[in-house]
Motif scaffolding. Structure first.
Motif, mmCIF file in Angstrom:
data_model
loop_
_atom_site.group_PDB
_atom_site.id
_atom_site.type_symbol
_atom_site.label_atom_id
_atom_site.label_comp_id
_atom_site.label_asym_id
_atom_site.label_seq_id
_atom_site.Cartn_x
_atom_site.Cartn_y
_atom_site.Cartn_z
ATOM 1 N N GLU A 67 -9.298 60.852 29.150
ATOM 2 C CA GLU A 67 -9.284 62.194 28.578
ATOM 3 C C GLU A 67 -7.999 62.439 27.799
ATOM 4 O OE1 GLU A 67 -10.038 65.001 31.683
ATOM 5 O OE2 GLU A 67 -12.112 64.315 32.008
ATOM 6 N N LEU A 68 -6.890 61.916 28.298
ATOM 7 C CA LEU A 68 -5.618 62.053 27.582
ATOM 8 C C LEU A 68 -5.656 61.300 26.260
ATOM 9 C CD1 LEU A 68 -2.746 63.174 27.609
ATOM 10 C CD2 LEU A 68 -2.014 61.066 28.785
ATOM 11 N N CYS A 70 -8.262 60.826 24.458
ATOM 12 C CA CYS A 70 -9.068 61.650 23.545
ATOM 13 C C CYS A 70 -8.241 62.795 22.972
ATOM 14 C CB CYS A 70 -10.282 62.205 24.276
ATOM 15 S SG CYS A 70 -11.541 60.983 24.699
ATOM 16 N N LYS A 71 -7.495 63.479 23.834
ATOM 17 C CA LYS A 71 -6.695 64.615 23.371
ATOM 18 C C LYS A 71 -5.621 64.166 22.388
ATOM 19 C CE LYS A 71 -7.447 67.497 27.459
ATOM 20 N NZ LYS A 71 -6.838 68.126 28.670
ATOM 21 N N ASN A 72 -5.124 62.932 22.572
ATOM 22 C CA ASN A 72 -4.108 62.381 21.665
ATOM 23 C C ASN A 72 -4.732 61.685 20.459
ATOM 24 O OD1 ASN A 72 -2.037 63.261 23.348
ATOM 25 N ND2 ASN A 72 -1.954 61.327 24.496
ATOM 26 N N LYS A 73 -6.050 61.736 20.382
ATOM 27 C CA LYS A 73 -6.805 61.086 19.290
ATOM 28 C C LYS A 73 -6.533 59.582 19.227
ATOM 29 C CE LYS A 73 -7.109 65.304 16.547
ATOM 30 N NZ LYS A 73 -8.432 65.634 17.124
ATOM 31 N N ARG A 140 -14.280 71.149 28.862
ATOM 32 C CA ARG A 140 -13.411 69.983 29.060
ATOM 33 C C ARG A 140 -13.985 68.768 28.344
ATOM 34 N NH1 ARG A 140 -11.627 67.752 35.061
ATOM 35 N NH2 ARG A 140 -10.436 65.913 34.382
ATOM 36 N N GLU A 143 -13.540 69.028 24.514
ATOM 37 C CA GLU A 143 -12.160 68.798 24.068
ATOM 38 C C GLU A 143 -11.740 67.338 24.194
ATOM 39 O OE1 GLU A 143 -10.024 71.512 26.515
ATOM 40 O OE2 GLU A 143 -10.336 73.229 25.158
ATOM 41 N N THR A 144 -12.505 66.549 24.943
ATOM 42 C CA THR A 144 -12.123 65.157 25.169
ATOM 43 C C THR A 144 -13.166 64.208 24.573
ATOM 44 O OG1 THR A 144 -13.105 65.296 27.407
ATOM 45 C CG2 THR A 144 -10.727 65.681 27.198
#
Length: 386
Positions: A67-68, A70-73, A140, A143-144
């Motif tokens: 998930e991190l 994904c959030k950091n692309k 959630r 966003e991921t």
């Protein structure tokens, strides 16, 4: 013969669309099928690559890391996994592919990489749903993993030579957002030589996945209010183990429900032929559910069943066109219950006889003509099935 590869991020023989696509193409083309833990397929060269951990198998730390990313692309961490690199090596070792058909968008970058190295190859993708909104009610996820699928669509879809899609609503969405123009390719099963069954009581059947996002507990609500002489048969699977266990626990307490064991893909139509009406209970609680045109709809028809459904925009016109059933007046579960309880055996017999007629055209023979035309056009060939 031209050489075609089919790429699946699952075992293709367990999935209806790739299984049927293989059957439609294997006599006319040299097929190379890539699948996760791919089972052997007679007459087809298969390439198996290892599985990756599912969401339920990942530890909390592993899930958090994904998930991190994904959030950091940092999407390469999700895309170029060790198991898919096995696929990449096998795929790039082939020198003479004319067409690559991608059944899961997570494998599209690998097909396009092959095309970069072999510019004569064409790439087609089968879009079974609108991926960026797969779990749209989960903020959630949006966003991921939703961001990951949006990246795949925006980056790679414009590079494909052609796309297939399961319903008009989903195809239109892809066209509006990503500028591609998919062909409608219905999830039609093979023709089955069956006759409508004859029952003295009304036997409903629902088969397929159940899940929270499908609001599948409405099946239990329906069963509790069925009038005497109507039974609901269930063949259910779920990716949510605790949900399935809770569902079964409640279902076993309802007298009008009969639970059946899961059937193999090729057995589901002959098995369900014994019943009267196939049930579809999806609600418009998300884009994909709203525009669904599921496998089970056409499997019900091949099983010579009538169909009772909520008024989904992709299903309602087909039920009316072929006279194979009825849709509820709205999406409330109570409306479905009232509709089912209002039916009689004479009316149901008409639905089943009309399904028998519709089964003559709503089968893979029609799809085979369509896919053969599309492939011939892509590859600049004459199509003998046209």
């Amino acid at each position: 013969m031209k050489n075609i590869a089919i790429l699946c991020d699952s075992n293709p023989v367990t999935k209806p669309r790739p299984t049927r696509l293989i059957g439609m193409l294997q006599d006319s083309y040299n097929l190379f099928v890539f699948g996760k833990e791919c089972s052997p397929i007679q007459g087809v060269q298969t390439f198996s690559f290892p599985p990756s951990k599912s969401a339920s198998q990942r530890s909390a730390k592993e899930q958090e890391e994904l998930e991190l990313a994904c959030k950091n692309k940092d999407f390469d961490k999700l895309l170029y996994t060790l198991n898919r690199l096995v696929l990449k090596k096998s795929l790039l070792s082939l020198q003479t592919l004319d067409l690559l058909i991608v059944e899961d968008i997570t494998l599209l970058p690998f097909a396009l990489e092959y095309k970069d190295k072999h510019p004569q190859a064409k790439v087609m993708i089968d879009l079974r749903e609108y991926y960026p909104l797969e779990y749209e009610n989960d903020l959630r996820w949006l966003e991921t993993f939703g961001a990951f699928f949006e990246y795949l669509c925006s980056t790679f879809l414009p590079q494909v030579d052609h796309a297939l899609c399961v319903s008009e609503g989903i195809a239109q969405k892809y066209q509006e957002v990503y500028g591609i123009c998919p062909s409608l390719f219905l999830s039609l099963p093979p023709y089955s030589s069956l006759s409508p069954s004859k029952n003295t009581k009304i036997e409903l059947i629902y088969h397929g996945l159940i899940s929270p996002d499908r609001e599948s507990f409405n099946l239990l609500e329906i069963a509790r209010e069925l009038k005497d002489g109507i039974r609901l048969n269930l063949i259910t699977l779920s990716n949510h183990l605790s949900f399935l266990q809770d569902f079964y626990s409640q279902a076993q307490k309802i007298p009008s429900i009969r639970l059946h064991q899961a059937q193999k893909l090729e057995e589901i139509i002959p098995f369900t032929n014994a019943f009267d009406l196939g049930l579809i209970t999806l609600k418009p609680n998300g884009f994909n559910n709203t525009h669904a045109l599921p496998n089970k709809f056409f499997e019900y028809i091949q099983a010579r069943l009538g169909v009772i459904s909520t008024p989904l925009p992709s299903i309602k016109p087909l039920i009316k066109k072929y006279g194979i059933g009825k849709v509820s007046k709205d999406f409330h579960t109570q409306s479905l219950i009232e509709l089912i309880n209002s039916l009689d055996l004479k009316e149901i017999k008409t639905f089943k006889n009309n399904a028998d007629i519709a089964s003559q055209t709503l089968n893979t023979q029609e799809n085979q003509k369509k896919i053969s035309n599309l492939i011939a056009k892509l590859l600049g060939e004459k199509n003998d099935l046209a």
